[in-house]
Design a protein around this motif. Structure first.
Motif, PDB file in Angstrom:
ATOM      1  N   THR A  43      33.723  44.643  31.440  1.00 11.84           N
ATOM      2  CA  THR A  43      34.884  43.752  31.474  1.00 11.84           C
ATOM      3  C   THR A  43      36.032  44.387  32.263  1.00 11.84           C
ATOM      4  N   ASN A  44      35.716  45.361  33.105  1.00 10.84           N
ATOM      5  CA  ASN A  44      36.733  45.938  33.988  1.00 10.84           C
ATOM      6  C   ASN A  44      37.108  44.919  35.057  1.00 10.84           C
ATOM      7  N   ILE A  45      38.389  44.557  35.092  1.00 10.15           N
ATOM      8  CA  ILE A  45      38.859  43.528  36.010  1.00 10.15           C
ATOM      9  C   ILE A  45      39.127  44.122  37.393  1.00 10.15           C
ATOM     10  N   ILE A  46      38.527  43.511  38.407  1.00 12.23           N
ATOM     11  CA  ILE A  46      38.799  43.882  39.794  1.00 12.23           C
ATOM     12  C   ILE A  46      39.998  43.091  40.312  1.00 12.23           C
ATOM     13  N   SER A  47      39.993  41.777  40.033  1.00 16.32           N
ATOM     14  CA  SER A  47      41.091  40.920  40.467  1.00 16.32           C
ATOM     15  C   SER A  47      41.164  39.707  39.560  1.00 16.32           C
ATOM     16  N   ALA A  48      42.327  39.057  39.548  1.00 18.82           N
ATOM     17  CA  ALA A  48      42.512  37.844  38.751  1.00 18.82           C
ATOM     18  C   ALA A  48      43.578  36.994  39.414  1.00 18.82           C
ATOM     19  N   ARG A  49      43.303  35.690  39.543  1.00 15.74           N
ATOM     20  CA  ARG A  49      44.280  34.802  40.168  1.00 15.74           C
ATOM     21  C   ARG A  49      43.995  33.354  39.788  1.00 15.74           C
ATOM     22  N   TYR A  50      45.068  32.574  39.681  1.00 17.20           N
ATOM     23  CA  TYR A  50      44.932  31.130  39.534  1.00 17.20           C
ATOM     24  C   TYR A  50      44.630  30.538  40.907  1.00 17.20           C
ATOM     25  N   LEU A  51      43.735  29.573  40.945  1.00 19.35           N
ATOM     26  CA  LEU A  51      43.317  29.028  42.233  1.00 19.35           C
ATOM     27  C   LEU A  51      44.308  28.033  42.810  1.00 19.35           C
ATOM     28  N   ASP A  52      45.045  27.314  41.950  1.00 16.81           N
ATOM     29  CA  ASP A  52      46.111  26.432  42.437  1.00 16.81           C
ATOM     30  C   ASP A  52      47.406  27.234  42.432  1.00 16.81           C
ATOM     31  N   LYS A  53      47.745  27.813  43.577  1.00 19.54           N
ATOM     32  CA  LYS A  53      48.883  28.725  43.651  1.00 19.54           C
ATOM     33  C   LYS A  53      50.204  28.046  43.303  1.00 19.54           C
ATOM     34  N   LYS A  54      50.319  26.764  43.631  1.00 20.50           N
ATOM     35  CA  LYS A  54      51.572  26.063  43.366  1.00 20.50           C
ATOM     36  C   LYS A  54      51.826  25.887  41.877  1.00 20.50           C
TER      37      LYS A  54
END
Length: 245
Positions: free
Chosen positions: A221-232
Motif C-alpha cells: 500500500t505504498n503510494i507512488i502518486s495520488a490525484r483527482y482526475l477532474d482537476k477543476k
C-alpha cells in the motif's frame, strides 16, 4: 504498479436537498448521473483496466459504479457489494435539513456532530422509519451489528476490517481495484492509506463523482502518486506518507 480508484457516488437527491442522508437509500440526481458517467470517461482517458470492483449496499454508490463501468466498457468485471462500505449512519439526524438543524441546535453542536472524529450523533429509535432493521437488504445481518448512529471513528472501525480482510488481498496481488462508496466510508480508507491523524481526517472532503486515482507499489500500500482526475473539482489530499518497509 497497481492502481486503486476511490470514487464517491455522484450527487444524490438528499445532497441536493442538503439533508443528512447516511443509510437512507436515496437515488442519484440527473447531475449525479452525469458525474458518474464523466467519472468513467475520465478513467477511460487514463487507460485504467480494472480487475475487480467493490461498492456498498446503497443505490447511489452502486449506480455510480455501474455508470462508470459502462462508460469504460468494463461492466464484465466482478463486483462485490457489502454493507460495511455504506455511508456513516447519522442516527437521529437522518433526514433532517442541515441548515434547519443548525438553527435548532446551533452551529457549534452541528459542527461537532459532522466534523469531530469520535462524537456520534443522537442514536436513532428502533421505531423510526429510517432504522436499518426495517429494510429487507439488511435482513440477513445480525441486528446487533447494524448501526443506529455513528461517529467517523465508529465508521472507520466498521470499514477498515472489511478493507483489510476482503479488499487488501486483491491489492496485494496487484489487482487494479475500484471502490465506489461514500464520503465517510472513503474517509476511513483515506485515513488508512495516507496515514492521517484522527484529528485531521474529518477535514478532508471527497467531491462527488470525481475519481481519486492512487498508484501503488505492487504488492504493497505504498503510494507512488495520488490525484483527482477532474482537476477543476479536486479537493486537497493528505501528503503521501513515507514508504513502509
Amino acid at each position: 504498479m497497481t492502481k486503486l480508484v476511490l470514487v464517491r457516488h455522484g450527487q444524490s437527491q438528499w445532497n441536493l436537498e442538503n439533508r443528512f442522508t447516511g443509510w437512507v437509500d436515496v437515488p442519484l440526481t440527473a447531475l449525479g448521473v452525469r458525474e458518474a458517467k464523466k467519472a468513467g470517461k475520465l478513467l477511460t482517458k487514463e487507460g485504467v483496466e480494472f480487475d475487480i470492483a467493490f461498492t456498498s449496499y446503497q443505490q447511489r454508490a452502486i449506480k455510480t459504479l455501474w455508470l462508470s463501468l459502462e462508460a469504460m466498457e468494463q461492466m464484465y468485471i466482478p463486483v462485490t457489494k457489502d454493507w460495511r462500505l455504506n455511508e456513516r449512519h447519522y442516527g437521529g439526524l437522518t433526514g433532517l435539513n442541515k441548515q434547519e438543524t443548525r438553527e435548532k441546535h446551533g452551529d457549534e453542536q452541528v459542527h461537532i456532530w459532522r466534523r469531530s472524529f469520535d462524537i456520534p450523533p443522537p442514536q436513532i429509535d428502533v421505531d423510526s422509519e429510517f432504522h436499518p432493521s426495517h429494510e429487507a437488504k439488511y435482513a440477513a445481518i445480525d441486528p446487533a451489528l447494524l448501526p443506529t448512529g455513528e461517529s467517523l471513528k465508529i465508521t472507520t472501525e466498521r470499514v477498515l476490517p472489511y478493507f483489510e480482510d476482503q479488499i487488501m488481498p486483491f491489492i496485494r496481488a496487484s489487482a487494479n481495484t475500484i471502490i465506489s462508496a461514500h464520503g465517510n466510508s472513503l474517509r476511513a480508507l483515506m485515513k488508512r492509506l495516507f496515514d492521517v491523524d484522527d484529528a485531521d481526517i474529518p477535514g478532508f472532503e471527497f467531491p462527488t463523482g470525481n475519481p481519486l486515482l492512487i498508484e501503488l507499489e505492487d504488492g504493497t500500500t505504498n503510494i507512488i502518486s495520488a490525484r483527482y482526475l477532474d482537476k477543476k473539482r479536486a479537493k486537497e489530499l493528505p501528503p503521501v506518507p513515507k514508504k513502509k518497509s
